[in-house]
Write a protein that holds these residues in place. Structure first.
Motif, short mmCIF file in Angstrom:
data_model
loop_
_atom_site.label_atom_id
_atom_site.label_comp_id
_atom_site.label_asym_id
_atom_site.label_seq_id
_atom_site.Cartn_x
_atom_site.Cartn_y
_atom_site.Cartn_z
N ARG A 1 -38.68 -13.80 13.56
CA ARG A 1 -38.41 -12.89 12.75
C ARG A 1 -38.38 -13.50 11.34
O ARG A 1 -38.72 -12.64 10.30
N TRP A 2 -37.73 -14.70 11.11
CA TRP A 2 -37.61 -15.37 10.01
C TRP A 2 -38.94 -15.44 9.29
O TRP A 2 -39.02 -15.24 8.15
N ARG A 3 -39.96 -16.01 10.18
CA ARG A 3 -40.96 -16.49 9.66
C ARG A 3 -41.97 -15.07 9.39
O ARG A 3 -42.52 -14.99 8.34
N ALA A 4 -41.94 -14.07 10.19
CA ALA A 4 -42.52 -12.76 9.88
C ALA A 4 -41.96 -12.03 8.63
O ALA A 4 -42.82 -11.44 7.74
N SER A 5 -40.70 -12.54 8.15
CA SER A 5 -40.18 -12.01 6.87
C SER A 5 -40.71 -12.94 5.73
O SER A 5 -40.64 -12.14 4.70
N ASN A 6 -40.66 -14.13 5.80
CA ASN A 6 -40.94 -14.91 4.77
C ASN A 6 -42.36 -15.42 4.72
O ASN A 6 -42.56 -16.02 3.73
N GLY A 7 -43.32 -15.27 5.71
CA GLY A 7 -44.65 -15.63 5.64
C GLY A 7 -44.80 -17.26 5.55
O GLY A 7 -43.88 -17.83 6.03
N PHE A 8 -46.11 -17.33 5.60
CA PHE A 8 -46.51 -18.93 5.61
C PHE A 8 -47.88 -18.98 5.03
O PHE A 8 -48.67 -17.98 4.75
N ALA A 9 -48.31 -20.04 4.64
CA ALA A 9 -49.45 -20.39 3.81
C ALA A 9 -50.59 -21.30 5.13
O ALA A 9 -49.77 -22.00 5.62
N VAL A 10 -51.64 -21.12 4.73
CA VAL A 10 -52.85 -21.81 5.30
C VAL A 10 -53.74 -22.13 4.35
O VAL A 10 -54.31 -21.47 3.74
N VAL A 11 -54.27 -23.48 4.27
CA VAL A 11 -55.20 -23.65 3.26
C VAL A 11 -56.75 -23.04 3.43
O VAL A 11 -56.82 -22.62 4.76
N THR A 12 -57.49 -22.93 2.74
CA THR A 12 -58.71 -22.14 2.82
C THR A 12 -59.82 -23.24 3.29
O THR A 12 -60.85 -22.76 3.73
N ASP A 13 -59.48 -24.44 2.99
CA ASP A 13 -60.43 -25.60 3.28
C ASP A 13 -60.05 -26.83 3.98
O ASP A 13 -59.03 -27.44 3.35
N ILE A 14 -60.27 -27.05 5.23
CA ILE A 14 -59.61 -28.24 6.15
C ILE A 14 -60.21 -29.72 5.34
O ILE A 14 -59.36 -30.73 5.43
N GLU A 15 -61.20 -29.49 4.74
CA GLU A 15 -61.65 -30.79 4.16
C GLU A 15 -60.79 -31.10 2.93
O GLU A 15 -60.54 -32.33 2.46
N ALA A 16 -60.00 -30.12 2.37
CA ALA A 16 -59.10 -30.46 1.49
C ALA A 16 -57.80 -30.99 1.58
O ALA A 16 -57.01 -31.62 0.66
N LEU A 17 -57.68 -31.28 2.88
CA LEU A 17 -56.35 -31.94 3.57
C LEU A 17 -56.66 -33.52 3.36
O LEU A 17 -57.16 -34.19 4.41
N THR A 18 -56.18 -34.31 2.18
CA THR A 18 -56.51 -35.61 1.94
C THR A 18 -55.08 -36.17 1.93
O THR A 18 -55.22 -37.53 0.98
N GLY A 19 -54.16 -35.88 2.47
CA GLY A 19 -52.97 -36.61 2.39
C GLY A 19 -53.20 -37.88 3.03
O GLY A 19 -54.21 -38.19 3.61
N PRO A 20 -52.05 -38.78 2.99
CA PRO A 20 -52.20 -40.03 3.61
C PRO A 20 -52.29 -40.20 5.09
O PRO A 20 -52.08 -39.35 6.00
N SER A 21 -53.32 -41.06 5.46
CA SER A 21 -53.59 -41.47 6.90
C SER A 21 -52.94 -42.75 7.25
O SER A 21 -52.82 -42.92 8.32
N THR A 22 -52.19 -43.52 6.32
CA THR A 22 -51.31 -44.58 6.68
C THR A 22 -50.29 -45.00 5.57
O THR A 22 -50.32 -44.03 4.53
N GLY A 23 -49.54 -45.82 5.78
CA GLY A 23 -48.44 -45.94 4.94
C GLY A 23 -47.23 -44.83 4.93
O GLY A 23 -46.93 -44.08 6.10
N LYS A 24 -46.46 -44.80 3.92
CA LYS A 24 -45.30 -43.83 3.85
C LYS A 24 -45.48 -42.69 2.90
O LYS A 24 -46.42 -42.81 2.05
N ILE A 25 -45.06 -41.53 3.49
CA ILE A 25 -45.07 -40.22 2.96
C ILE A 25 -43.83 -39.73 2.19
O ILE A 25 -43.14 -39.74 3.03
N GLN A 26 -43.98 -39.53 1.03
CA GLN A 26 -42.77 -39.00 0.19
C GLN A 26 -42.82 -37.39 0.48
O GLN A 26 -43.84 -36.61 0.15
N VAL A 27 -41.66 -37.08 0.82
CA VAL A 27 -41.75 -35.76 1.27
C VAL A 27 -40.90 -34.77 0.39
O VAL A 27 -39.80 -35.33 -0.13
N PRO A 28 -41.46 -33.91 -0.25
CA PRO A 28 -40.70 -32.89 -1.29
C PRO A 28 -39.19 -32.54 -0.52
O PRO A 28 -39.21 -32.10 0.39
N GLY A 29 -38.46 -32.41 -1.69
CA GLY A 29 -37.01 -31.97 -1.23
C GLY A 29 -36.87 -30.78 -0.60
O GLY A 29 -36.18 -30.59 0.57
N ASP A 30 -37.80 -29.73 -0.71
CA ASP A 30 -37.80 -28.41 -0.09
C ASP A 30 -38.28 -28.62 1.35
O ASP A 30 -38.03 -27.59 1.95
#
Length: 145
Positions: A46-75
């Motif tokens: 119910r919470w997700r249905a009310s608040n929604g979610f996002a999905v990128v339009t291009d999987i090739e755009a997912l260029t996050g780190p594959s090694t090392g440490k990832i800094q996670v945004p506070g939210d």
């Protein structure tokens, strides 16, 4: 703790109203049809249905780190997701990807998710089923993994 069930008729009216709002958002170009369909799915929380979610339009755009440490945004920091996640820690990486798929913006997904790691982690339970279906319909290479 006792809870009072929602009368069936009231629940049906609420779902119908939600479907109408989702259709209006799609018609106005504010919401993608596949996400609207997932938000109307009773399998989505119910919470997700009310608040929604996002999905990128291009999987090739997912260029996050594959090694090392990832800094996670506070939210996106949670009990199971600290402010810094090491890609060498499979459990922490799984939890980070779960949170980013459910709660991350498309911009955060691009920065934090790596398409190769996403493909290797992709399996039931990584996100709620309706969210996974949207990802799999947009990116068939994830389906059946």
């Amino acid at each position: 703790m006792n809870s009072t069930p929602i009368p069936r008729e009231r629940g049906e009216r609420a779902r119908a109203a939600q479907r109408d709002r989702l259709q209006q958002a799609v018609a106005a170009g504010r919401l993608a049809p596949d996400i609207a369909q997932a938000m109307a799915d009773p399998a989505l929380s119910r919470w997700r249905a009310s608040n929604g979610f996002a999905v990128v339009t291009d999987i090739e755009a997912l260029t996050g780190p594959s090694t090392g440490k990832i800094q996670v945004p506070g939210d996106l920091v949670r009990e199971a997701v600290p402010a810094e996640v090491d890609t060498a820690d499979p459990a922490a990486l799984w939890e980070l990807y779960r949170v980013v798929l459910a709660d991350g913006t498309a911009e955060q997904q691009v920065i934090l998710l790596n398409r190769t790691l996403l493909k290797s982690l992709w399996r039931p339970g990584l996100a709620e089923e309706p969210i996974m279906r949207v990802w799999e319909s947009r990116f068939p290479e994830l389906a059946g993994r």
